[in-house]
Motif scaffolding. Structure first.
Motif, PDB file in Angstrom:
ATOM      1  N   GLU A  40       0.827  -1.207   0.000  1.00 23.16           N
ATOM      2  CA  GLU A  40       0.000   0.000   0.000  1.00 23.16           C
ATOM      3  C   GLU A  40       0.860   1.256   0.000  1.00 23.16           C
ATOM      4  OE1 GLU A  40      -3.227   0.400  -0.424  1.00 23.16           O
ATOM      5  OE2 GLU A  40      -3.289  -1.761  -0.786  1.00 23.16           O
ATOM      6  N   ARG A  41       1.973   1.226   0.726  1.00 19.16           N
ATOM      7  CA  ARG A  41       2.869   2.373   0.723  1.00 19.16           C
ATOM      8  C   ARG A  41       3.398   2.655  -0.681  1.00 19.16           C
ATOM      9  NH1 ARG A  41       8.788   1.446   2.691  1.00 19.16           N
ATOM     10  NH2 ARG A  41       8.678   0.454   0.634  1.00 19.16           N
ATOM     11  N   ASP A  42       3.808   1.592  -1.391  1.00 17.98           N
ATOM     12  CA  ASP A  42       4.359   1.772  -2.732  1.00 17.98           C
ATOM     13  C   ASP A  42       3.284   2.178  -3.733  1.00 17.98           C
ATOM     14  OD1 ASP A  42       6.913   1.229  -1.886  1.00 17.98           O
ATOM     15  OD2 ASP A  42       6.858  -0.887  -2.452  1.00 17.98           O
ATOM     16  N   ARG A  43       2.076   1.694  -3.557  1.00 18.55           N
ATOM     17  CA  ARG A  43       0.984   2.118  -4.426  1.00 18.55           C
ATOM     18  C   ARG A  43       0.764   3.627  -4.323  1.00 18.55           C
ATOM     19  NH1 ARG A  43      -3.582  -2.546  -3.168  1.00 18.55           N
ATOM     20  NH2 ARG A  43      -2.920  -4.051  -4.780  1.00 18.55           N
ATOM     21  N   GLU A  44       0.830   4.117  -3.105  1.00 18.73           N
ATOM     22  CA  GLU A  44       0.631   5.546  -2.893  1.00 18.73           C
ATOM     23  C   GLU A  44       1.747   6.348  -3.542  1.00 18.73           C
ATOM     24  OE1 GLU A  44      -0.746   9.268  -1.617  1.00 18.73           O
ATOM     25  OE2 GLU A  44      -1.705   7.342  -1.992  1.00 18.73           O
ATOM     26  N   ARG A  45       2.970   5.874  -3.429  1.00 18.49           N
ATOM     27  CA  ARG A  45       4.088   6.576  -4.060  1.00 18.49           C
ATOM     28  C   ARG A  45       3.944   6.600  -5.583  1.00 18.49           C
ATOM     29  NH1 ARG A  45       9.173   4.145  -0.509  1.00 18.49           N
ATOM     30  NH2 ARG A  45       8.840   5.442   1.331  1.00 18.49           N
ATOM     31  N   PRO A 164       8.847  -0.272   7.518  1.00 17.24           N
ATOM     32  CA  PRO A 164      10.181   0.248   7.804  1.00 17.24           C
ATOM     33  C   PRO A 164      10.166   1.768   7.731  1.00 17.24           C
ATOM     34  CG  PRO A 164      10.078  -0.584   5.572  1.00 17.24           C
ATOM     35  CD  PRO A 164       8.761  -0.930   6.220  1.00 17.24           C
ATOM     36  N   ASN A 165      11.270   2.394   8.107  1.00 13.41           N
ATOM     37  CA  ASN A 165      11.368   3.847   8.036  1.00 13.41           C
ATOM     38  C   ASN A 165      11.062   4.313   6.622  1.00 13.41           C
ATOM     39  OD1 ASN A 165      12.136   3.994  10.705  1.00 13.41           O
ATOM     40  ND2 ASN A 165      14.309   3.833  10.225  1.00 13.41           N
ATOM     41  N   ASP A 166      10.343   5.426   6.529  1.00 10.92           N
ATOM     42  CA  ASP A 166       9.853   5.856   5.226  1.00 10.92           C
ATOM     43  C   ASP A 166      10.976   6.311   4.296  1.00 10.92           C
ATOM     44  OD1 ASP A 166       7.540   6.135   3.630  1.00 10.92           O
ATOM     45  OD2 ASP A 166       7.742   8.300   3.772  1.00 10.92           O
ATOM     46  N   LEU A 167      12.027   6.881   4.848  1.00 11.61           N
ATOM     47  CA  LEU A 167      13.157   7.312   4.037  1.00 11.61           C
ATOM     48  C   LEU A 167      14.435   6.756   4.616  1.00 11.61           C
ATOM     49  CD1 LEU A 167      12.322  11.061   3.351  1.00 11.61           C
ATOM     50  CD2 LEU A 167      12.316   9.193   1.699  1.00 11.61           C
ATOM     51  N   PRO A 168      15.263   6.112   3.819  1.00 17.70           N
ATOM     52  CA  PRO A 168      15.094   5.857   2.395  1.00 17.70           C
ATOM     53  C   PRO A 168      14.177   4.694   2.078  1.00 17.70           C
ATOM     54  CG  PRO A 168      17.150   4.920   3.130  1.00 17.70           C
ATOM     55  CD  PRO A 168      16.555   5.644   4.312  1.00 17.70           C
ATOM     56  N   GLY A 169      13.528   4.114   3.054  1.00 21.71           N
ATOM     57  CA  GLY A 169      12.583   3.046   2.747  1.00 21.71           C
ATOM     58  C   GLY A 169      13.148   1.681   3.090  1.00 21.71           C
ATOM     59  N   ILE A 170      12.576   0.675   2.474  1.00 21.83           N
ATOM     60  CA  ILE A 170      12.909  -0.693   2.850  1.00 21.83           C
ATOM     61  C   ILE A 170      14.371  -1.022   2.595  1.00 21.83           C
ATOM     62  CG2 ILE A 170      12.314  -1.775   0.651  1.00 21.83           C
ATOM     63  CD1 ILE A 170      11.029  -4.021   2.322  1.00 21.83           C
ATOM     64  N   GLN A 171      15.019  -0.321   1.670  1.00 24.17           N
ATOM     65  CA  GLN A 171      16.414  -0.594   1.389  1.00 24.17           C
ATOM     66  C   GLN A 171      17.329  -0.106   2.504  1.00 24.17           C
ATOM     67  OE1 GLN A 171      15.941   1.135  -2.597  1.00 24.17           O
ATOM     68  NE2 GLN A 171      17.163  -0.557  -3.313  1.00 24.17           N
ATOM     69  N   SER A 172      16.786   0.581   3.518  1.00 22.08           N
ATOM     70  CA  SER A 172      17.616   1.033   4.615  1.00 22.08           C
ATOM     71  C   SER A 172      18.015  -0.111   5.528  1.00 22.08           C
ATOM     72  CB  SER A 172      16.878   2.105   5.434  1.00 22.08           C
ATOM     73  OG  SER A 172      15.712   1.542   6.013  1.00 22.08           O
ATOM     74  N   ARG A 173      17.410  -1.266   5.372  1.00 17.59           N
ATOM     75  CA  ARG A 173      17.775  -2.436   6.156  1.00 17.59           C
ATOM     76  C   ARG A 173      18.002  -3.614   5.215  1.00 17.59           C
ATOM     77  NH1 ARG A 173      13.358  -3.671  10.447  1.00 17.59           N
ATOM     78  NH2 ARG A 173      14.802  -5.344  10.885  1.00 17.59           N
ATOM     79  N   ASN A 174      18.961  -4.432   5.582  1.00 17.29           N
ATOM     80  CA  ASN A 174      19.254  -5.599   4.767  1.00 17.29           C
ATOM     81  C   ASN A 174      18.604  -6.824   5.378  1.00 17.29           C
ATOM     82  OD1 ASN A 174      21.002  -4.260   2.909  1.00 17.29           O
ATOM     83  ND2 ASN A 174      22.475  -4.113   4.581  1.00 17.29           N
ATOM     84  N   ILE A 175      17.962  -7.618   4.545  1.00 16.87           N
ATOM     85  CA  ILE A 175      17.321  -8.837   5.008  1.00 16.87           C
ATOM     86  C   ILE A 175      18.367  -9.933   5.098  1.00 16.87           C
ATOM     87  CG2 ILE A 175      15.557 -10.545   4.474  1.00 16.87           C
ATOM     88  CD1 ILE A 175      14.007  -8.310   3.085  1.00 16.87           C
ATOM     89  N   ARG A 176      18.457 -10.553   6.241  1.00 20.86           N
ATOM     90  CA  ARG A 176      19.557 -11.470   6.523  1.00 20.86           C
ATOM     91  C   ARG A 176      19.374 -12.804   5.827  1.00 20.86           C
ATOM     92  NH1 ARG A 176      17.843 -11.381  12.304  1.00 20.86           N
ATOM     93  NH2 ARG A 176      19.082 -13.264  12.461  1.00 20.86           N
TER      94      ARG A 176
END
Length: 299
Positions: A40-45, A164-176
């Protein structure tokens, strides 16, 4: 214009872009939209960019360097995301890819077919991939890849119970990677692959399963090598005078209780043994990569 990281939102002060510009929106839709909040977040963007500028392109991470050729089938995500991008009026698509055909080829096959016709039935495309490619072993190979896909879905919800944090978004964390590549998952995939090898009904199918097997062997070697390095990082062993460890390795080191336990129990002799073990594992991985370097499949 690249809509990426801190620039994922339309500008506030600029009223419009020139008509000959294309906005390329970077998105992890196929890999993360199992999580409805992220979807939903990405749809809005996307909606906001579509209203700001009509020329819209998608940059989708079908593969990612944080997951160097490790299996990450996301067929359900691709089946949902590509038609949705089209409905959002995106008319250009770029898919980031690696040389991971033995581990993630099913993603590329499905994406290519849907980009040609986003109204095609994803299940029919996958049936074609598995049955045309693997004959009597089709369902065993499908189960093999489904194990990784179901594991990936669990990882998304485990790592991101909320947004996740809105900026920079999901790429701000790495999935292990260690959350996905558990010993239990590896063992289940091994059984599916052995079953497929037993069911192979032609030399052609046998060769294709052998190709998938090489991807599986690489996956196990890469994970062992990563774990060996993580142990050394946690023990404070400098890996290089200047190089910083990769983010995917650091993300494992920061979260694993078992590595913290190791630090409390280690002796100098143990550290030397772990260094030697890590070198041997990485050399084994490199020898494997050398052995398949020129083993290109064109069929």
């Amino acid at each position: 214009i690249l809509a990426y990281s801190f620039y994922r939102f339309p500008p506030r002060r600029l009223k419009k872009l020139e008509d000959n510009l294309i906005v390329q929106f970077c998105i992890l839709g196929s890999t993360t939209h199992y999580h409805k909040d992220i979807q939903e977040r990405d749809r809005e963007r996307l909606r906001r960019w579509r209203e700001f500028h009509p020329q819209l392109a998608i940059y989708e991470y079908l593969s990612n360097n944080h997951w160097p050729c490790i299996p990450r089938p996301v067929t359900q995500g691709i089946a949902q995301a590509i038609p949705e991008y089209y409905r959002a009026r995106a008319r250009y698509f770029f898919g980031q890819s690696l040389c991971d055909w033995a581990t993630n080829g099913v993603n590329y096959y499905l994406a290519a077919k849907l980009l040609w016709n986003c109204e095609a039935d994803p299940e029919q495309i996958l049936d074609d991939y598995f049955h045309a490619g693997f004959g009597a072993a089709a369902e065993a190979i499908r189960d093999y890849f489904n194990e990784f896909e179901q594991g990936w879905k669990q990882v998304i919800f485990q790592e991101y119970p909320g947004l996740p944090n809105d900026l920079p978004g999901i790429q701000s964390r790495n999935i292990r990677p260690d959350l996905l590549l558990t010993p239990e998952l590896i063992e289940r995939c091994k059984k599916h692959l052995m079953k497929a090898e037993h069911l192979a009904d032609s030399a052609e199918v046998t060769d294709r399963i052998a190709f998938v097997r090489k991807g599986f062997e690489y996956t196990k070697l890469h994970y062992r090598a990563m774990r060996a390095v993580v142990q050394l990082i946690c023990l404070g062993v400098p890996l290089s005078p200047s190089d910083r460890p990769s983010d995917d390795i650091l993300s494992m080191a920061f979260y694993k209780d078992e590595y913290r336990d190791l630090v409390r129990k280690v002796t100098p002799q143990k550290i030397l043994a772990l260094i030697d073990e890590a070198i041997q594992i990485w050399e084994e991985r490199e020898r494997f990569l050398e052995s398949v370097k020129d083993d290109i499949v064109v069929d």
